[in-house]
Design a protein around this motif. Structure first.
Motif, short mmCIF file in Angstrom:
data_model
loop_
_atom_site.label_atom_id
_atom_site.label_comp_id
_atom_site.label_asym_id
_atom_site.label_seq_id
_atom_site.Cartn_x
_atom_site.Cartn_y
_atom_site.Cartn_z
N THR A 1 -11.42 -2.19 6.99
CA THR A 1 -10.00 -2.34 7.33
C THR A 1 -9.66 -3.79 7.70
N ILE B 1 0.86 -1.18 0.00
CA ILE B 1 0.00 0.00 0.00
C ILE B 1 0.90 1.23 0.00
N ALA C 1 2.14 5.05 0.58
CA ALA C 1 1.89 6.12 1.54
C ALA C 1 1.06 7.21 0.87
N LEU D 1 -8.70 -5.50 4.53
CA LEU D 1 -7.55 -4.86 3.86
C LEU D 1 -6.27 -5.00 4.67
N MET E 1 -0.56 0.00 8.25
CA MET E 1 -0.59 -0.67 6.94
C MET E 1 -1.34 0.18 5.92
N LEU E 2 -2.45 0.78 6.36
CA LEU E 2 -3.26 1.56 5.42
C LEU E 2 -2.63 2.91 5.10
N ALA E 3 -1.76 3.36 5.98
CA ALA E 3 -1.03 4.60 5.69
C ALA E 3 0.16 4.31 4.77
N GLY E 4 0.44 3.03 4.54
CA GLY E 4 1.54 2.64 3.67
C GLY E 4 2.88 2.66 4.37
N THR E 5 2.88 2.80 5.70
CA THR E 5 4.16 2.88 6.43
C THR E 5 4.49 1.60 7.20
#
Lengths: 106, 386
Positions: B158, A5, A7, B161, B340-344
């Protein structure tokens, strides 16, 4: 999963076959969002507000279509849906476990 | 941490907790059991609505869940309290638990002389048994002896995901160590059963999976209702889940990628190694209680909406991928993978974070549900009351 995913993403598409993206922020009507399908980044202008966790159509979908997320069928559209519209219980119904339909049919 | 801390039982099983469990055989004994739990620290009672006016498979299910909960390796001793006239025979129940070699005592309220005398008698007994349990010392045990249940509840977008795929990674890590994993919730694989069936180790197991899902779906249809509103629940729908199919496809990732070795009945003994499917409802407490009765040591529970659910005998680890809910309900949540959803936070890192928590809880760390005293228990029912 659709891979890592990124940022700052607005919405996620889980599989190249999907009709929908899932918002991972509260999004407003008129917002232009970016989402990734495989290596391709696409843009879309929202016609409805899409709350966090809810789905937006990423393509026009006619009524009566088997609609996909995770690359799998999650239900059937009950109305024509345009790209950028909110996809939820008002325009998609489940196909499975439908006792209401089983009784009216028989 | 390369091992857990466990209590080796006489039958060879290992518990990661050392509970003194007070079992009412019937609803009529609930009050006495609950009062003893209040009076004696470190005891847990499992009040329930069943045990009488039940016959056949329904009676058997109640018996199996009570016996299984007593046999759970996290239980070091059991007091069975009967009213004295119910259909569940307390002595048969004791006999079912005794082969484990743990301490088992039985008495009935009618013979002892009523509620007050039963509470006094049971309190004395519980204090003596608790002292015996406290004298036991846990020993280092390899993770290959650990069995975990994977469950989701209060799901939102969430869950599918982030938290469920992350839990799936942790499930794979445990299976790689030689441990066991059980997934349940037959109602919540409707629409995703073909994905799981493709992962079954044998065609017989795949057929069985299709059979139990078909049976559950027919039961839902017999009730004449659209599942929506019941499952997905109103909270699931508010969280963005539209249909049972969507929910199911998000649910199944929590069991990882190992082959499914078999389908077992609700509350049936869970084999020690590999991944198994337990035929159980999606209802949180009934499902977790069935896994505990099957011998799971702990349950990993993902939630997006937030739920406090615990269990009488197994630690329940709460995992979320929803940052807003985590901040609102930190009291109830053990692991946050919302980055995880923030991509970090990568999927692999999130899986490692959960695996680390599993190891610490198996090593003695208390979960939030344990700290808060959540000891929910509920028996899935088949038939009507007579």
């Amino acid at each position: 999963m659709a891979g890592p995913i990124e940022a700052g993403a607005d919405a996620l598409v889980m599989d190249a076959k999907d009709h929908v993206a899932t918002a991972i922020k509260d999004l407003q009507a008129g917002d232009t969002i970016a989402f990734r399908i495989g290596d391709e980044v696409k843009q879309l202008t929202l016609l409805d507000p899409i709350p966090f966790g809810h789905k937006v159509a990423i393509a026009d979908i006619p009524a009566g279509t088997d609609i996909r997320k995770y690359g799998e069928v999650i239900g059937r559209t009950t109305a024509d849906i345009r790209a950028g519209q909110h996809v939820h219980v008002h325009n998609v119904e489940g196909i499975r476990g439908r006792g209401d339909q089983a009784q009216s049919a028989g | 941490m390369d091992h857990m801390m466990g209590y080796r039982r006489p039958d060879g099983s290992v518990g990661i907790r050392n509970h003194l469990l007070i079992i009412p055989t019937v609803i009529c004994a609930n009050q006495v059991c609950s009062r003893i739990m209040q009076l004696v620290p470190e005891t847990v009672a499992i009040p329930h609505q069943h045990g009488c006016s039940q016959i056949g498979a329904d009676k058997q299910r109640t018996f199996d869940v009570l016996a299984g909960t007593g046999k759970n390796p996290n239980v070091g001793g059991v007091i069975i309290i009967s009213l004295g006239c119910e259909v569940i025979d307390p002595h048969e129940l004791a006999e079912a638990i005794r082969p484990t070699g743990k301490l088992v005592e039985v008495f009935d309220i009618q013979s002892v002389g009523g509620s007050v005398k039963a509470i006094q008698y049971g309190t004395e007994l519980a204090k003596k048994m608790r002292a015996q349990l406290d004298a036991m010392t846990p020993e280092p045990i390899p993770f290959s002896e650990l069995i975990i249940g994977v469950k989701c509840g209060g799901s939102d977008a969430t869950s599918g995901l982030a938290s469920n795929p992350a839990l799936g990674q942790a499930a794979d890590l445990l299976i790689a160590e030689g441990g066991g994993v059980v997934i349940g919730e037959t109602t919540e694989i409707i629409g995703a059963e073909h994905v799981l069936a493709a992962r079954c180790a044998t065609s017989e197991t795949a057929d069985e999976l299709y059979h139990i899902v078909g049976r559950f779906e027919k039961e839902v249809e017999r009730m004449g209702a659209d599942m929506r509103g019941g499952n997905p629940s109103p909270g699931n729908i508010a969280g963005g889940l539209t249909t049972i199919e969507e929910k199911s496809l998000g649910c199944i990732s929590k069991c990882g990628t190992a082959p499914i070795q078999g389908v077992i009945e609700y509350a049936e003994d869970i084999p020690r190694h590999g991944l198994y499917f337990m035929d159980s409802p999606g209802n949180d407490i009934e499902c977790v209680s069935g896994m505990a009765a099957g011998g799971a040591h702990l349950v990993c529970f993902t939630t997006g909406r937030g739920t406090p659910t615990g269990s009488a005998v197994v630690p329940v680890i709460k995992i979320t991928g929803n940052k807003r809910m985590y901040e609102r309900m930190t009291d109830n949540m053990d692991v946050d993978v919302s980055d995880m959803l923030a991509g970090t936070l990568s999927l692999e890192e999130a899986g490692q974070r959960i695996w680390q928590e599993i190891r610490e809880v198996a090593g003695g760390k208390l979960t939030k549900a344990e700290i808060l005293g959540h000891t929910e228990f509920s028996i899935n029912r088949i038939g009507p009351s007579l």
